[in-house]
Design an enzyme around this catalytic site. Structure first.
Site, PDB file in Angstrom:
ATOM      1  N   ARG A 145     -88.848  31.845  51.529  1.00 37.37           N
ATOM      2  CA  ARG A 145     -88.082  32.580  50.580  1.00 37.37           C
ATOM      3  C   ARG A 145     -88.504  32.541  49.437  1.00 37.37           C
ATOM      4  O   ARG A 145     -88.412  31.446  48.689  1.00 37.37           O
ATOM      5  CB  ARG A 145     -86.687  32.634  50.878  1.00 37.37           C
ATOM      6  CG  ARG A 145     -85.973  33.889  50.224  1.00 37.37           C
ATOM      7  CD  ARG A 145     -84.423  33.810  50.722  1.00 37.37           C
ATOM      8  NE  ARG A 145     -83.878  32.373  49.997  1.00 37.37           N
ATOM      9  CZ  ARG A 145     -82.429  32.527  49.620  1.00 37.37           C
ATOM     10  NH1 ARG A 145     -81.703  33.649  50.121  1.00 37.37           N
ATOM     11  NH2 ARG A 145     -81.972  31.549  48.879  1.00 37.37           N
ATOM     12  N   PHE A 160     -74.852  37.178  54.633  1.00 36.86           N
ATOM     13  CA  PHE A 160     -74.630  36.050  54.391  1.00 36.86           C
ATOM     14  C   PHE A 160     -73.436  35.328  55.085  1.00 36.86           C
ATOM     15  O   PHE A 160     -72.384  35.960  55.007  1.00 36.86           O
ATOM     16  CB  PHE A 160     -74.397  35.834  52.775  1.00 36.86           C
ATOM     17  CG  PHE A 160     -74.662  34.147  52.514  1.00 36.86           C
ATOM     18  CD1 PHE A 160     -75.983  33.529  52.315  1.00 36.86           C
ATOM     19  CD2 PHE A 160     -73.555  33.461  52.371  1.00 36.86           C
ATOM     20  CE1 PHE A 160     -76.214  32.242  51.920  1.00 36.86           C
ATOM     21  CE2 PHE A 160     -73.730  31.988  51.864  1.00 36.86           C
ATOM     22  CZ  PHE A 160     -74.947  31.712  51.695  1.00 36.86           C
ATOM     23  N   TYR A 199     -74.518  32.142  39.479  1.00 41.01           N
ATOM     24  CA  TYR A 199     -75.432  31.341  39.356  1.00 41.01           C
ATOM     25  C   TYR A 199     -76.826  31.518  39.780  1.00 41.01           C
ATOM     26  O   TYR A 199     -77.763  30.870  39.780  1.00 41.01           O
ATOM     27  CB  TYR A 199     -75.173  29.806  40.207  1.00 41.01           C
ATOM     28  CG  TYR A 199     -74.803  30.171  41.422  1.00 41.01           C
ATOM     29  CD1 TYR A 199     -75.684  30.332  42.545  1.00 41.01           C
ATOM     30  CD2 TYR A 199     -73.273  30.054  42.043  1.00 41.01           C
ATOM     31  CE1 TYR A 199     -75.123  30.384  43.920  1.00 41.01           C
ATOM     32  CE2 TYR A 199     -72.828  30.178  43.090  1.00 41.01           C
ATOM     33  CZ  TYR A 199     -73.875  30.394  44.097  1.00 41.01           C
ATOM     34  OH  TYR A 199     -73.462  30.506  45.555  1.00 41.01           O
ATOM     35  N   LYS A 200     -77.051  32.868  40.435  1.00 41.24           N
ATOM     36  CA  LYS A 200     -78.403  33.336  40.765  1.00 41.24           C
ATOM     37  C   LYS A 200     -79.245  33.734  39.630  1.00 41.24           C
ATOM     38  O   LYS A 200     -79.602  33.147  38.695  1.00 41.24           O
ATOM     39  CB  LYS A 200     -78.225  34.206  42.035  1.00 41.24           C
ATOM     40  CG  LYS A 200     -77.530  33.616  43.193  1.00 41.24           C
ATOM     41  CD  LYS A 200     -77.470  34.520  44.287  1.00 41.24           C
ATOM     42  CE  LYS A 200     -76.832  33.651  45.573  1.00 41.24           C
ATOM     43  NZ  LYS A 200     -77.329  32.574  46.211  1.00 41.24           N
ATOM     44  N   ASP A 233     -71.486  42.962  48.379  1.00 43.91           N
ATOM     45  CA  ASP A 233     -71.649  41.590  47.695  1.00 43.91           C
ATOM     46  C   ASP A 233     -73.114  41.661  47.099  1.00 43.91           C
ATOM     47  O   ASP A 233     -74.034  42.133  47.534  1.00 43.91           O
ATOM     48  CB  ASP A 233     -71.946  40.737  49.110  1.00 43.91           C
ATOM     49  CG  ASP A 233     -72.224  39.307  48.606  1.00 43.91           C
ATOM     50  OD1 ASP A 233     -72.837  39.166  47.244  1.00 43.91           O
ATOM     51  OD2 ASP A 233     -71.589  38.404  49.352  1.00 43.91           O
TER      52      ASP A 233
HETATM   53  C1  LIG Z   1     -74.904  37.211  49.750  1.00 42.77           C
HETATM   54  C2  LIG Z   1     -74.228  35.948  49.358  1.00 42.77           C
HETATM   55  N1  LIG Z   1     -72.711  35.825  49.424  1.00 42.77           N
HETATM   56  C3  LIG Z   1     -72.104  34.685  49.005  1.00 42.77           C
HETATM   57  C4  LIG Z   1     -72.955  33.441  48.709  1.00 42.77           C
HETATM   58  C5  LIG Z   1     -72.051  32.274  48.343  1.00 42.77           C
HETATM   59  O1  LIG Z   1     -71.055  32.262  47.870  1.00 42.77           O
HETATM   60  P1  LIG Z   1     -70.425  31.016  47.325  1.00 42.77           P
HETATM   61  O2  LIG Z   1     -70.908  30.754  45.832  1.00 42.77           O
HETATM   62  O3  LIG Z   1     -69.083  31.248  47.199  1.00 42.77           O
HETATM   63  O4  LIG Z   1     -70.942  29.509  47.900  1.00 42.77           O
HETATM   64  C6  LIG Z   1     -74.248  33.776  48.640  1.00 42.77           C
HETATM   65  C7  LIG Z   1     -74.900  32.356  48.525  1.00 42.77           C
HETATM   66  O5  LIG Z   1     -76.126  32.150  48.416  1.00 42.77           O
HETATM   67  C8  LIG Z   1     -74.846  34.779  49.135  1.00 42.77           C
HETATM   68  O6  LIG Z   1     -76.458  34.820  49.093  1.00 42.77           O
END
Ligand SMILES: Cc1ncc(COP(=O)(O)O)c(C=O)c1O
Length: 413
Positions: A372, A130, A227-228, A202
């Site tokens: 997706r 990401f 939030y996911k 991550d």
């Molecule tokens: C793998 C991954 N890392 C980080 C993030 C985003 O992080 P943030 O909440 O700081 O925008 C996302 C957002 O979709 C993501 O999919």
């Protein structure tokens, strides 16, 4: 429409009838007429959240006012909620802090990892990661005089053998945000350790969707979204995991007063808190944090093994239904290589997704050509899967996505 649809409908009805997690759907407030396949981007609203937020606003903020830091235990919320998230990740208490954004946590943990491995200056990162992960890795590397090398996950084990004692940390996404590929967290963590490096994962697309067993696999550091799949709400705070064995030496880049050993001593110099609290930074967004805490109630009595089993069965069925339509999926079919989302290729993904959303099937689009679809086993059923693909098939068969109104691209896709 595919000829196998009646069989798929019957298959889904059987699977729904036998689903041990079917009752958990009632813990979410899903709008009628919507099949929500974007819980991997923004989780649906858990039923416990509105009342919790009402209480947080009216009683805690409105009545108890600043007394809430003590009376309602606002101060300990980051560690308290961190432990609840940790339980879903296979982390014993005292190793997870809830707070800030994943982006901030990535910045902080890469700095922490470089400092835990003095003399080593290389960060290995996935070119397909990401984007925020790469942007932040490069920024902190520049600040600390380190170097980010982009190594595809398939070449990582070899790169560790070659680069050996220069690598401080590997920083990879557990599930690829675009393809839905699940990475070999145990194997790659062990490969990093064999080279004397640390592993930072991550977990944005795996936290709350599958068992991760951070402690069992000796992961060093991890970050992820609230939030996911965890369904904490838009902009919910993230989390950071620091393995117990590293906490005493963990020195993050952002040394805010909430991470101080004696925050209300108001000392002029920084002394980190002895425990995981050193990963705190500043005043957290309490309303969002308390919403996330209430959202976690949806996991009460739910085994992550059962969540994983259903996630695989849902995505198996979706992949089979999409294959019935003759569409190509990017997501691996092998269970060991799949998260809880499926990427379907189509040359006009934006128009197709806009037509789907118009018909109540909500997913999203990732460039260049990916539709997706995320499957949160807590609230998606098998009939949802079959119906969503029926709608997709209908759109493609009739060319409904070619309607001029679907040519206008939204800002957020
Ligand atoms: C793998 C991954 N890392 C980080 C993030 C985003 O992080 P943030 O909440 O700081 O925008 C996302 C957002 O979709 C993501 O999919």
């Amino acid at each position: 429409m595919s000829d196998s649809l009646p069989n798929r409908v019957a298959e889904a009805a059987e699977l729904d009838a036998a689903d041990p997690l079917a009752h958990v759907r009632e813990r979410f407030l899903l709008p009628a007429g919507v099949i929500y396949l974007d819980g991997n981007s923004l989780g649906a609203l858990p039923a416990a959240v509105p009342d919790a937020l009402h209480d947080a606003v009216h009683r805690q903020w409105g009545t108890d006012l600043i007394r809430s830091w003590n009376a309602n235990d606002w101060w300990d919320a980051p560690a308290r909620i961190g432990d609840r998230i940790g339980a879903l990740l296979g982390a014993a208490p005292g190793q997870v802090i809830c707070g800030d954004s994943t982006s901030v946590q990535i910045f902080n943990t890469i700095a922490g990892a470089l400092r835990l491995r003095p003399g080593r200056t290389v960060v290995l990162a996935d070119p397909d990661s990401f984007p925020t992960d790469l942007y932040l890795a490069e920024s902190i590397a520049k600040l600390l005089g380190a170097e980010v090398r982009r190594v595809p996950v398939d070449a990582l084990a070899e790169a560790l053998l070659v680069a050996g004692d220069t690598v401080a940390v590997i920083a990879y996404n557990h599930v690829d945000y675009r393809s839905g590929e699940l990475r070999d967290l145990p194997g790659l963590t062990a490969a990093a350790h064999a080279a004397g490096a640390l592993a930072l994962w991550d977990l944005c697309h795996s936290a709350g969707a599958l068992p991760i067993d951070l402690d069992a696999y000796d992961v060093d550091l991890a970050v992820g979204c609230g939030y996911k799949y965890l369904s904490g709400g838009p902009g919910a705070p993230a989390f950071v995991y620091v393995a117990e064995r590293h906490i005493a030496a963990f020195a993050p880049a952002l040394t805010g007063w909430h991470g101080h050993a004696n925050p209300f001593g108001m000392e002029a110099g920084y002394t980190p808190a002895p425990g995981i609290e050193r990963a705190r930074i500043g005043t957290p967004p309490l309303l969002s944090m308390l919403a996330l805490e209430a959202a976690l109630d949806a996991y009460e009595g739910v085994s992550m093994v059962a969540v994983r089993a259903k996630g695989l069965a849902l995505t198996d069925l979706f992949i089979a239904c999409v294959a019935d339509l003759g569409l190509e999926t990017l997501t691996p079919t092998e269970h060991a290589l799949r998260g809880s989302q499926v990427a379907v290729r189509h040359p006009e993904p934006h128009a197709v997704m806009a037509a789907l959303i118009d018909r109540g099937v909500i997913g999203d689009v990732r460039p260049p050509d990916v539709l997706r679809f995320g499957f949160n086993p807590l609230y998606i059923g098998y009939a949802d899967v079959v119906e969503s693909v029926r709608v997709l098939g209908d759109i493609l068969e009739t060319g409904a996505h070619r309607d001029a109104r679907y040519a206008i691209r939204a800002t957020v896709t």
